[in-house]
Design an enzyme around this catalytic site. Structure first.
Site, PDB file in Angstrom:
ATOM      1  N   GLN A   1       0.840  -1.201   0.000  1.00  0.00           N
ATOM      2  CA  GLN A   1       0.000   0.000   0.000  1.00  0.00           C
ATOM      3  C   GLN A   1       0.876   1.252   0.000  1.00  0.00           C
ATOM      4  O   GLN A   1       0.636   2.188  -0.773  1.00  0.00           O
ATOM      5  CB  GLN A   1      -0.903  -0.016   1.250  1.00  0.00           C
ATOM      6  CG  GLN A   1      -1.839   1.172   1.333  1.00  0.00           C
ATOM      7  CD  GLN A   1      -2.865   1.173   0.219  1.00  0.00           C
ATOM      8  OE1 GLN A   1      -3.579   0.211   0.021  1.00  0.00           O
ATOM      9  NE2 GLN A   1      -2.924   2.261  -0.532  1.00  0.00           N
TER      10      GLN A   1
ATOM     11  N   ASP B   1      -7.335   6.430   7.316  1.00  0.00           N
ATOM     12  CA  ASP B   1      -7.679   5.010   7.178  1.00  0.00           C
ATOM     13  C   ASP B   1      -8.754   4.697   8.218  1.00  0.00           C
ATOM     14  O   ASP B   1      -9.021   5.515   9.117  1.00  0.00           O
ATOM     15  CB  ASP B   1      -6.412   4.153   7.396  1.00  0.00           C
ATOM     16  CG  ASP B   1      -6.667   2.650   7.202  1.00  0.00           C
ATOM     17  OD1 ASP B   1      -7.664   2.296   6.521  1.00  0.00           O
ATOM     18  OD2 ASP B   1      -5.893   1.834   7.730  1.00  0.00           O
TER      19      ASP B   1
ATOM     20  N   CYS C   1      -6.479   4.389   1.852  1.00  0.00           N
ATOM     21  CA  CYS C   1      -6.099   3.108   1.237  1.00  0.00           C
ATOM     22  C   CYS C   1      -7.319   2.307   0.790  1.00  0.00           C
ATOM     23  O   CYS C   1      -7.196   1.420  -0.047  1.00  0.00           O
ATOM     24  CB  CYS C   1      -5.257   2.299   2.199  1.00  0.00           C
ATOM     25  SG  CYS C   1      -6.126   1.904   3.725  1.00  0.00           S
TER      26      CYS C   1
ATOM     27  N   ARG D   1      -1.975   0.468  -6.940  1.00  0.00           N
ATOM     28  CA  ARG D   1      -1.603  -0.801  -6.323  1.00  0.00           C
ATOM     29  C   ARG D   1      -1.136  -1.760  -7.416  1.00  0.00           C
ATOM     30  O   ARG D   1      -0.138  -2.465  -7.266  1.00  0.00           O
ATOM     31  CB  ARG D   1      -2.807  -1.416  -5.571  1.00  0.00           C
ATOM     32  CG  ARG D   1      -3.263  -0.653  -4.344  1.00  0.00           C
ATOM     33  CD  ARG D   1      -2.237  -0.699  -3.235  1.00  0.00           C
ATOM     34  NE  ARG D   1      -1.888  -2.055  -2.858  1.00  0.00           N
ATOM     35  CZ  ARG D   1      -2.593  -2.846  -2.032  1.00  0.00           C
ATOM     36  NH1 ARG D   1      -3.689  -2.384  -1.452  1.00  0.00           N
ATOM     37  NH2 ARG D   1      -2.185  -4.066  -1.725  1.00  0.00           N
TER      38      ARG D   1
HETATM   39  N1   CP Z   1      -6.134  -1.215   0.556  1.00  0.00           N
HETATM   40  C1   CP Z   1      -6.252  -2.560   0.581  1.00  0.00           C
HETATM   41  O1   CP Z   1      -5.301  -3.289   0.901  1.00  0.00           O
HETATM   42  O2   CP Z   1      -7.463  -3.021   0.187  1.00  0.00           O
HETATM   43  P1   CP Z   1      -8.007  -4.518   0.278  1.00  0.00           P
HETATM   44  O3   CP Z   1      -8.205  -4.840   1.743  1.00  0.00           O
HETATM   45  O4   CP Z   1      -9.286  -4.509  -0.483  1.00  0.00           O
HETATM   46  O5   CP Z   1      -6.987  -5.438  -0.326  1.00  0.00           O
HETATM   47  N1  NVA Z   2      -5.967  -0.752   8.440  1.00  0.00           N
HETATM   48  C1  NVA Z   2      -6.840  -1.502   7.588  1.00  0.00           C
HETATM   49  C2  NVA Z   2      -6.340  -1.503   6.174  1.00  0.00           C
HETATM   50  C3  NVA Z   2      -7.174  -2.278   5.196  1.00  0.00           C
HETATM   51  C4  NVA Z   2      -6.584  -2.289   3.823  1.00  0.00           C
HETATM   52  C5  NVA Z   2      -6.968  -2.924   8.111  1.00  0.00           C
HETATM   53  O1  NVA Z   2      -5.951  -3.504   8.515  1.00  0.00           O
HETATM   54  O2  NVA Z   2      -8.080  -3.441   8.131  1.00  0.00           O
END
Ligand code: CP
Ligand code: NVA
Length: 309
Positions: free
Chosen positions: A136, A228, A268, A296
C-alpha cells in the site's frame, strides 16, 4: 541493482534506491499498460497468494499483475490448505517454494510472514499484517509523485489510527524524503519503535517525522492528507468504542481546509463514510483515492517483476 529473490516484508529492508527503482519501473509499466504494450516479464512464473483476511484491491491487483506480466497467480484459501488444519508454516513454506516462484501473504501476526519468509527460499511479499502494509505504501508514494512531482519539501498529514497503514506510510515517507506528521488519539499512536526507526533511517536528515494529538498541527502546510479506518480487520469488537475516541480526527471539509488548498486526499480503502472520512471529502475534487487504488496494480507489478524476474 538486482532485487531478484528479495522479500518485501516491511520496507525497512528496502533501501531508498530500491524504492526509487520500484517507482521508476512502476511508472514505465503503467505507461506501457495504457499504451496497450504487453510486457511478459514473468512468463511461466507462478505467484501463490495466501489470504487469512478479506481483500478486494490486494487480491485483484496481484492477480491481474501476474496475468499482465505473463505469469499466473494462484489464490490459496488457508481454510482449504493443510495450514488451516495445523500444518506448520515452515513445512508449508518449503513445499510452496518447490512449486512457485513467489508467495504473497495477508495475515494477522507479522511474525507469521517472517517465519514464512525465513523458510521459503523464494521471495515473500507482505500483502498486509496487523503491523505493516508495504505494498500500500509503495502505491501511496507512487500516487504522491504522480500528483505532486518531486517529493522534495512535501508534507503528508495522516489522521486517525496509528495502524499498519500508518506504519508503512511513515517508513515509505522517511525513505523517499517526504515530511510526515501523524495525528492520533492518545493511546492509538503508531509504534514508537517504527517512528524511531524512521527517524534514524530517513533519507533527508532533517525531514519531519512527528506524532501529535492535534489534527490542526498535522494538517498545517500539508500537501497530502491521508486517513484510514478507525477499526482495522481483527478489531471489529472495538468499533463502537473507537467511534467516540476518533471523532475529532474525522477528515471532513472543515479539517481539510486547514491543509494547503491544493492538497490531495488519500485513503487506502475500504472507507467508512461519515466515520474516518466524509462522503463530501472522499468524493470531492481533492480526492485521489481511485488513482491510489489503481496504483496498487502498477506498484506491485514493478515489485513482482524485480523480485521474481
Ligand atoms: N487497501 C487494501 O489493501 O485493500 P483490500 O483490503 O481490499 O486489499
Ligand atoms: N488498516 C486496515 C487496512 C485495510 C486495507 C486494516 O488492517 O483493516
Amino acid at each position: 541493482m538486482s532485487l531478484k529473490g528479495k522479500d518485501l516484508l516491511t520496507l525497512k529492508d528496502w533501501s531508498s534506491e530500491e524504492i526509487f527503482q520500484v517507482l521508476e519501473l512502476a511508472e514505465k509499466l503503467k505507461k506501457e499498460n495504457k499504451e496497450g504494450t504487453f510486457h511478459p516479464l514473468l512468463k511461466g512464473k507462478t505467484l501463490g497468494m495466501i489470504f487469512q483476511k478479506a481483500s478486494t484491491r490486494t487480491r485483484i491487483s496481484f492477480e491481474v499483475a501476474m496475468w499482465q506480466l505473463g505469469g499466473y497467480a494462484l489464490f490459496l484459501n488457508p481454510q482449504d490448505l493443510q495450514m488451516g488444519r495445523g500444518e506448520p508454516i515452515k513445512d508449508t513454506a518449503r513445499v510452496l517454494a518447490r512449486y512457485l516462484e513467489g508467495i504473497m501473504i495477508r495475515t494477522f501476526s507479522h511474525s507469521e510472514v517472517e517465519e514464512l519468509a525465513h523458510y521459503a527460499d523464494i521471495p515473500v511479499v507482505n500483502g498486509l499484517t496487523d503491523t505493516y502494509h508495504p505494498c500500500q505504501a509503495l502505491a501511496d508514494v507512487l500516487t504522491i509523485r504522480e500528483h505532486k512531482g518531486d517529493f522534495k519539501g512535501l508534507k503528508v498529514a495522516y489522521l486517525g489510527d496509528g495502524n499498519n497503514v500508518a506504519h508503512s506510510l511513515i517508513l515509505a515517507c522517511a525513505k523517499v524524503g517526504i515530511n510526515v506528521s501523524a495525528a492520533c488519539p492518545t493511546g492509538y499512536e503508531p509504534d514508537e519503535e517504527v517512528v524511531n526507526w524512521a527517524l534514524k533511517n530517513r533519507l533527508v536528515p532533517d525531514s519531519e517525522i512527528t506524532v501529535t494529538s492535534s489534527p490542526q498541527e498535522a494538517l498545517n502546510n500539508a500537501d497530502v492528507v491521508y486517513t484510514d479506518v478507525w477499526a482495522s480487520m481483527g478489531q471489529e469488537g472495538e468499533h463502537k468504542e473507537r467511534l467516540e475516541i476518533f471523532k475529532p480526527f474525522q477528515l471532513n471539509q472543515s479539517l481539510l481546509k486547514q491543509a494547503k488548498s491544493d492538497a490531495i486526499v488519500l485513503h487506502c480503502l475500504p472507507a467508512h463514510r461519515e466515520e474516518e472520512i466524509t462522503d463530501e471529502v472522499i468524493e470531492g475534487p481533492q480526492s485521489a483515492v481511485m488513482d491510489q487504488a489503481e496504483n496498487r496494480l502498477h506498484a506491485q507489478k514493478a515489485v513482482l517483476a524485480l523480485v521474481m524476474g
